[in-house]
Design a protein around this motif. Structure first.
Motif, PDB file in Angstrom:
ATOM      1  N   PRO A   1       1.070  -6.481  -1.171  1.00 50.23           N
ATOM      2  CA  PRO A   1       2.188  -7.372  -0.808  1.00 50.23           C
ATOM      3  C   PRO A   1       2.435  -7.393   0.702  1.00 50.23           C
ATOM      4  O   PRO A   1       2.932  -8.373   1.242  1.00 50.23           O
ATOM      5  CB  PRO A   1       3.381  -6.765  -1.548  1.00 50.23           C
ATOM      6  N   PHE A   2       2.078  -6.292   1.381  1.00 46.71           N
ATOM      7  CA  PHE A   2       2.298  -6.215   2.829  1.00 46.71           C
ATOM      8  C   PHE A   2       1.301  -7.125   3.557  1.00 46.71           C
ATOM      9  O   PHE A   2       1.658  -7.837   4.495  1.00 46.71           O
ATOM     10  CB  PHE A   2       2.150  -4.763   3.303  1.00 46.71           C
TER      11      PHE A   2
ATOM     12  N   VAL B   1      -8.680  -0.455   0.978  1.00 48.76           N
ATOM     13  CA  VAL B   1      -8.226   0.836   1.529  1.00 48.76           C
ATOM     14  C   VAL B   1      -8.934   2.005   0.841  1.00 48.76           C
ATOM     15  O   VAL B   1      -8.922   3.116   1.359  1.00 48.76           O
ATOM     16  CB  VAL B   1      -6.689   1.029   1.419  1.00 48.76           C
TER      17      VAL B   1
ATOM     18  N   ARG C   1      -4.531   2.149   7.341  1.00 48.67           N
ATOM     19  CA  ARG C   1      -3.626   1.327   6.531  1.00 48.67           C
ATOM     20  C   ARG C   1      -3.803  -0.155   6.819  1.00 48.67           C
ATOM     21  O   ARG C   1      -4.216  -0.540   7.912  1.00 48.67           O
ATOM     22  CB  ARG C   1      -2.187   1.687   6.888  1.00 48.67           C
TER      23      ARG C   1
ATOM     24  N   PRO D   1      -1.548  -4.017   6.302  1.00 43.81           N
ATOM     25  CA  PRO D   1      -2.333  -4.881   7.176  1.00 43.81           C
ATOM     26  C   PRO D   1      -2.470  -4.321   8.594  1.00 43.81           C
ATOM     27  O   PRO D   1      -1.589  -3.625   9.079  1.00 43.81           O
ATOM     28  CB  PRO D   1      -1.495  -6.178   7.215  1.00 43.81           C
TER      29      PRO D   1
ATOM     30  N   GLU E   1       7.083  -0.101  -1.632  1.00 42.39           N
ATOM     31  CA  GLU E   1       6.555   1.238  -1.291  1.00 42.39           C
ATOM     32  C   GLU E   1       6.657   2.185  -2.487  1.00 42.39           C
ATOM     33  O   GLU E   1       5.736   2.954  -2.768  1.00 42.39           O
ATOM     34  CB  GLU E   1       7.316   1.817  -0.092  1.00 42.39           C
TER      35      GLU E   1
ATOM     36  N   TYR F   1      -0.623   4.450  -6.872  1.00 42.19           N
ATOM     37  CA  TYR F   1      -1.583   5.431  -6.346  1.00 42.19           C
ATOM     38  C   TYR F   1      -1.671   6.661  -7.246  1.00 42.19           C
ATOM     39  O   TYR F   1      -2.696   7.330  -7.280  1.00 42.19           O
ATOM     40  CB  TYR F   1      -1.224   5.827  -4.911  1.00 42.19           C
TER      41      TYR F   1
HETATM   42  N1  GSH Z   1       4.890  -0.017   5.931  1.00 42.12           N
HETATM   43  C1  GSH Z   1       3.555  -0.529   5.849  1.00 42.12           C
HETATM   44  C2  GSH Z   1       3.024  -0.325   4.450  1.00 42.12           C
HETATM   45  C3  GSH Z   1       1.579  -0.761   4.316  1.00 42.12           C
HETATM   46  C4  GSH Z   1       0.916  -0.145   3.104  1.00 42.12           C
HETATM   47  O1  GSH Z   1       1.491   0.666   2.369  1.00 42.12           O
HETATM   48  N2  GSH Z   1      -0.317  -0.564   2.877  1.00 42.12           N
HETATM   49  C5  GSH Z   1      -1.098   0.025   1.810  1.00 42.12           C
HETATM   50  C6  GSH Z   1      -1.762  -1.064   0.991  1.00 42.12           C
HETATM   51  S1  GSH Z   1      -0.555  -1.867  -0.054  1.00 42.12           S
HETATM   52  C7  GSH Z   1      -2.177   0.887   2.427  1.00 42.12           C
HETATM   53  O2  GSH Z   1      -2.704   0.579   3.470  1.00 42.12           O
HETATM   54  N3  GSH Z   1      -2.496   2.001   1.753  1.00 42.12           N
HETATM   55  C8  GSH Z   1      -3.507   2.926   2.143  1.00 42.12           C
HETATM   56  C9  GSH Z   1      -2.940   4.232   2.600  1.00 42.12           C
HETATM   57  O3  GSH Z   1      -1.739   4.281   2.999  1.00 42.12           O
HETATM   58  O4  GSH Z   1      -3.682   5.192   2.571  1.00 42.12           O
HETATM   59  C10 GSH Z   1       3.531  -1.993   6.263  1.00 42.12           C
HETATM   60  O5  GSH Z   1       4.572  -2.652   6.094  1.00 42.12           O
HETATM   61  O6  GSH Z   1       2.516  -2.480   6.775  1.00 42.12           O
END
Ligand code: GSH
Length: 212
Positions: free
Chosen positions: A10-11, A33, A48, A50, A103, A110
Motif C-alpha cells: 500500500p505504501f 522485498v 525497504r 518505496p 503497518e 510478515y
Molecule cells: N513507513 C514506510 C513503510 C514502508 C514499508 O513497510 N514497506 C514494506 C513493504 S509493504 C517493506 O519495505 N518491507 C520490507 C522490510 O521492512 O523489511 C513508508 O511509508 O514508506
C-alpha cells in the motif's frame, strides 16, 4: 525517475497512484522485498520500499517524504495534500491512522510470510489485529460522517482518500478485513469508487498471501 517496490504494497501503491494522477512519468522497479532484498539495499540501506530515485539521482525513502516531494513538483494548485491549516492537519491525521493500520497489517502478514508457524506468538498477532482494526474503524467513521459521495477532506480527492483506499484494499486482500462488513462499510464504498479510476486500476496487484 525510478520507483522501486511492488504495487501490492500500500505504501508503494499510494506513491504510484499519486505519480499517475499528477502525470509524473516513472520507470517501475518491480522488485520484491523478499527475493530482491540485496538489490533494493543498493538504493536504500533499510532494504525497504518505496524508494524513489529522482532524475537527479537523489534517493528518497519513506512514502510520506516521497509524496511531499511529488506535491512540491506538482505545485500548490495540483498538490494532493492541502497546503496548510485545519484541512492539512485533518488529512495528515487520517493518513497517519491509515498508514498505522497498514503497518500493523504488514506485521501480521510478515508473521505468516517470514516466520515459521511454530515460532509465532498469537497474543502479539491479536494485539496487532486490534490496533489495525481500531485505527481503520476510525477512518471508516470519518468516511461515513462525510457521506458516501464526498471526499475525506475538502471538495476534491486528496492524499487522505488515496492512502485510505490503498490501505483498505491491501488489508482486505491480505487479512480479509472487508468481511467484517459492519465495521468498514463506508471505506468499502469509498474504495469501490476509487478503484474504478484508471490510476487505481493500473496499479491494482493483489498481494499473494500464503494460506497459513
Ligand atoms: N513507513 C514506510 C513503510 C514502508 C514499508 O513497510 N514497506 C514494506 C513493504 S509493504 C517493506 O519495505 N518491507 C520490507 C522490510 O521492512 O523489511 C513508508 O511509508 O514508506
Amino acid at each position: 525517475m525510478l520507483l522501486i517496490g511492488m504495487f501490492d504494497s500500500p505504501f508503494v501503491r499510494r506513491v504510484a497512484i499519486t505519480m499517475k494522477l499528477l502525470e509524473i512519468p516513472f520507470e517501475h522497479g518491480n522488485w520484491s522485498v523478499g527475493k530482491d532484498f540485496d538489490r533494493i539495499r543498493n538504493y536504500n540501506p533499510l532494504g525497504r520500499v518505496p524508494t524513489l530515485v529522482t532524475d537527479d539521482g537523489e534517493r528518497l525513502m519513506e512514502s510520506g517524504a516521497i509524496l511531499d516531494y511529488l506535491d512540491e513538483l506538482a505545485g500548490p494548485e495540483r498538490a494532493l495534500l492541502p497546503r496548510s491549516g485545519p484541512e492539512r492537519r485533518k488529512a495528515l491525521n487520517l493518513m497517519a491512522m491509515s498508514t498505522g493500520a497498514a503497518e500493523k497489517g504488514v506485521l501480521q502478514v510478515y508473521e505468516r510470510v517470514f516466520r515459521p508457524e511454530e515460532r509465532r506468538h498469537q497474543p502479539w498477532v491479536d494485539r496487532c489485529r486490534l490496533q489495525m482494526s481500531s485505527s481503520l474503524a476510525a477512518v471508516d467513521r470519518h468516511v461515513g460522517e462525510r457521506g458516501a459521495a464526498q471526499w475525506l477532506v475538502g471538495k476534491r480527492m486528496t492524499q487522505a482518500d488515496i492512502t485510505a483506499v490503498c490501505v483498505y484494499t491491501f488489508l482486505n486482500d491480505t487479512l480479509r478485513v472487508g468481511e467484517d462488513a459492519v465495521m468498514f462499510q463506508s471505506l468499502a464504498l469509498l474504495a469501490a469508487r476509487c478503484e474504478a479510476i484508471p490510476a487505481f486500476q493500473e496499479t491494482r496487484v493483489p498481494f499473494f498471501m500464503p494460506a497459513s
